[in-house]
Design an enzyme around this catalytic site. Sequence first.
Site, PDB file in Angstrom:
ATOM      1  N   SER A  40       0.759  -1.420   0.045  1.00  0.00           N
ATOM      2  CA  SER A  40       0.127   0.081   0.034  1.00  0.00           C
ATOM      3  C   SER A  40       0.934   1.473  -0.006  1.00  0.00           C
ATOM      4  CB  SER A  40      -1.132  -0.191   1.171  1.00  0.00           C
ATOM      5  OG  SER A  40      -0.439   0.376   2.429  1.00  0.00           O
ATOM      6  N   LYS A  83       0.111   4.320   6.731  1.00  0.00           N
ATOM      7  CA  LYS A  83      -0.577   5.081   5.707  1.00  0.00           C
ATOM      8  C   LYS A  83      -0.052   6.548   5.856  1.00  0.00           C
ATOM      9  CE  LYS A  83      -3.307   1.490   4.657  1.00  0.00           C
ATOM     10  NZ  LYS A  83      -3.069   0.737   3.785  1.00  0.00           N
TER      11      LYS A  83
END
Length: 172
Positions: A40, A83
């Site tokens: 990610s 993230k």
Amino acid sequence: MFCRVVGKTMGFVGYTIQYGCIVHCAFEYIGEFVVCSGPSMEPTIVTHDIVFSERMSRHLCKIQKGDIIIAKSPFDPNMNICKRVIGLEGDKICTSSPSDLFKTHTYVPKGHVWLEGDNLRNSTDSRSYGPVPYGLIRGRICLKLWPPHNFGSLSESPTRRIIETQSDSERD
């Protein structure tokens, strides 16, 4: 003889507990080393990269847009996610997924942040689960340690999704 052995054992246990408490406090309040996995955050962070996540920013409420953070997953409290912070409370976020025809706007509620992976095509993030409570943030990644040729601070978002508005500069 027995008393001497018990005394040495108790001394060893005492030192072990003291040093264990010091190590725990260091990892809980200063920072920790994290081995990352998953696609990610590619190309910024790839699987098996080792980073240092500092905890002071979280405690001092100094998380900013563009920071890469480690947080507890909103889906699974036993799993951590890595993230980038795209929006803070009160920010208007323009979101869309590949299947969306139209972009939608979301306001980040008070006490929350909007998180997205740098690899937008292969990231489960706030576009899937919505804004993330600030309390789930564990730390801010400030340094990449491994591999050695990538040692140093992390680069800006390759997607350039973070746009500073006039209201952002007024907050400072």
